[in-house]
Design an enzyme around this catalytic site. Sequence first.
Site, short mmCIF file in Angstrom:
data_model
loop_
_atom_site.label_atom_id
_atom_site.label_comp_id
_atom_site.label_asym_id
_atom_site.label_seq_id
_atom_site.Cartn_x
_atom_site.Cartn_y
_atom_site.Cartn_z
N ASP A 92 0.85 -1.20 0.00
CA ASP A 92 0.00 0.00 0.00
C ASP A 92 0.88 1.25 0.00
O ASP A 92 1.74 1.41 0.87
CB ASP A 92 -0.92 0.00 1.23
CG ASP A 92 -2.12 0.91 1.04
OD1 ASP A 92 -1.91 2.10 0.66
OD2 ASP A 92 -3.26 0.48 1.26
N SER A 142 -7.03 4.07 -1.49
CA SER A 142 -6.90 2.61 -1.53
C SER A 142 -8.22 1.92 -1.84
O SER A 142 -8.23 0.75 -2.21
CB SER A 142 -6.37 2.09 -0.19
OG SER A 142 -5.08 2.58 0.02
N GLU A 359 -1.28 -7.97 1.85
CA GLU A 359 -1.05 -6.53 1.81
C GLU A 359 -0.03 -6.08 2.86
O GLU A 359 -0.18 -6.36 4.05
CB GLU A 359 -2.36 -5.77 2.07
CG GLU A 359 -2.15 -4.28 1.88
CD GLU A 359 -3.21 -3.38 2.54
OE1 GLU A 359 -3.32 -2.23 2.10
OE2 GLU A 359 -3.87 -3.82 3.49
N HIS A 368 1.94 8.55 5.54
CA HIS A 368 0.96 9.54 6.00
C HIS A 368 1.45 10.23 7.28
O HIS A 368 1.24 11.42 7.47
CB HIS A 368 -0.40 8.89 6.29
CG HIS A 368 -1.20 8.56 5.07
ND1 HIS A 368 -1.49 9.48 4.10
CD2 HIS A 368 -1.79 7.40 4.67
CE1 HIS A 368 -2.21 8.90 3.15
NE2 HIS A 368 -2.40 7.65 3.47
N HIS A 406 -1.15 2.95 -5.10
CA HIS A 406 -0.95 4.35 -5.48
C HIS A 406 0.39 4.81 -4.95
O HIS A 406 1.01 4.12 -4.13
CB HIS A 406 -2.07 5.24 -4.91
CG HIS A 406 -2.22 5.05 -3.43
ND1 HIS A 406 -1.30 5.54 -2.53
CD2 HIS A 406 -3.15 4.38 -2.70
CE1 HIS A 406 -1.67 5.20 -1.32
NE2 HIS A 406 -2.79 4.49 -1.38
ZN LIG Z 1 -3.19 6.08 2.33
#
Ligand SMILES: [Zn+2]
Length: 556
Positions: A92, A142, A359, A368, A406
């Site tokens: 991720d 996501s 994941e 973040h 992403h």
């Molecule tokens: Zn995120």
Amino acid sequence: MYVSGLKAAFGILFLVLTAEGDSYHKPRVRQAEQNEYNHGRLLSRRSINGKNVVEDAEFWRKQGQDTLAEQLSITNRPIERAAKNIILFLGDGMSNPTIVASRIYKGQLEGKPGEETELEFEKFPFTALSKTYCVDSQVADSACSATAFLCGVKTDIDTIGIDANVIENNCSTQNQPENHVDSIMKWAQDVGKATGIVTTTRITHATPAGAYAHVANRNWESDRDVLWNGADPTVCDDIAEQLIKNNTGKNFKVILGGGRRAFIPASEGGSRNDEVDLTSLWEEMREAEGVRYTYVRNRTELLNVNTQSTDYLLGLFSRSHLEYSIDKGEMDEPSLEEMTQAAIDILSREPNGFVLLVEGGRIDQAHHDGRAKAAFEELLEFEKAVIYASTKTNEQDTLIIVTADHSHTMTINGYPERGNSIFGIASYSDIDLLPWPTISYANGPGYRRPLENGSRVDITNDDRENKNYKPIATAPDTSESHGGEDVTIYARGPQAHLFQGVYEQNYIAHVIGYAGCMGPGLHFCDAGTNNGTSLIFSAHYNIILYIIVFVVKLYS
Ligand SMILES: [Zn+2]
Ligand SMILES: *[C@@H]1O[C@H](CO)[C@@H](O)[C@H](O)[C@H]1NC(C)=O
Ligand SMILES: *[C@@H]1O[C@H](CO)[C@@H](O)[C@H](O)[C@H]1NC(C)=O
Ligand SMILES: *[C@@H]1O[C@H](CO)[C@@H](O)[C@H](O)[C@H]1NC(C)=O
């Protein structure tokens, strides 16, 4: 005084040196020249980590030729077979700069310069780029991206397992079956393959939810979340409920991750207002089916599971997300590698094969938080899971795909010397004469307010190697944002060669369906060139044989 004198001297040097020549590629004044951050070692062009490394023409020609010879010696690619097993590894927020920085970080942890390091999935034979934008959003989240690579359909941001006809937050449109899109997991179950999901985030978080849920809002993880959002939980099923009760979710043989709270009654410290204990329900359902099942809550219990005699495994190891691997310490929480190990050991007993989603969910969250080092550690943990999968499965029958949903806003910039710490200083500005680091973000919590005199903050003496350090960000925000560039797809195994180019992200699910001979659309097993051509060939062959026999008879 000495430091500012030095800066002034650099400044004068710049002014003198940039008066002539290429104004875009100025003489570089690097941090290494201050002999401070290279793990205490002074680097120069000819000496890397104290060794006299001669990477001259001979070195690079040999390197290039060795790689070429290796590629030319490969005779078994592409692998034109159906994939019995498919493992999708999703990092991720695993942007290309994150991969490069983690690769350098890994090499530096091993005492090498770092840039030359190769991660396990970088050895995969086929790669492609994935365009991640969503139906209504230039930069993906996501939720819409999971719908793309798991269900083969792009949709709106913040929504999962439904197409763009659904209005965000609108229950009645969420419940219309014609708006639902099925995932590769549903396709796999329909052809008798076993399925599983593994993540370091809450199991109800956007990426894993893309494997089984249909929701008009990614935040609807429990019925309380639905209510808080102003929607009716008696009309709109929350994500945890869909995982345990609904088709696809209820058929998973392996479910491992965090997020226990959405499965536990509010009265017991969970977030279910309906007071249903979904973990008990899961156990009751398995009991009724008469299958061998286990529910585990910590690492000790997971490692004690007998994977040879367990058919269904549910593991919820934390109330919310699992801890960052860099912060985990002695906690009784499994690593992503350990969860992946259990999943593959259980699923690889399946005669019809399996489809597994793994994941590395917290690469994204560390970004973040502006914590680059924590993100790199998450990526290296993710790589360990990939190593386990690639050593324990056979390339001839197992398609492994490694990709990201992403990008993020982190860059690697300036002109740091080879082998410079990835957390080091890259360059000095020729305008304010202050340094900037190799790693920085376009936005996020790492922002520093300018000093009262308007000057940028000098990060020279920051503890940049600290695991909690937040590299500088250009714009302030409590949560650093995603990025919109393409991400990479790495693939090996049957049909991996279908990843050679620049594709829309939803194409990934279509290749998985084709390789696994499942779901709607083209299947290798029906249209496969081997079967097809050999049938046609043998038909022609028979006709020719008859003619020869006929002619021979005629003349004999
Ligand atoms: Zn995120
Ligand atoms: C949901 O969408 C439908 C169809 O567009 C609309 O009639 C309804 O009013 C919407 N409901 C809410 C709560 O927004
Ligand atoms: C989940 O299953 C229930 C019962 O079959 C059904 O009413 C509901 O619509 C399903 N939810 C979704 C989102 O598919
Ligand atoms: C692991 O979980 C089980 C079940 O909740 C509990 O009995 C056990 O004490 C836990 N082990 C540790 C080391 O926390």
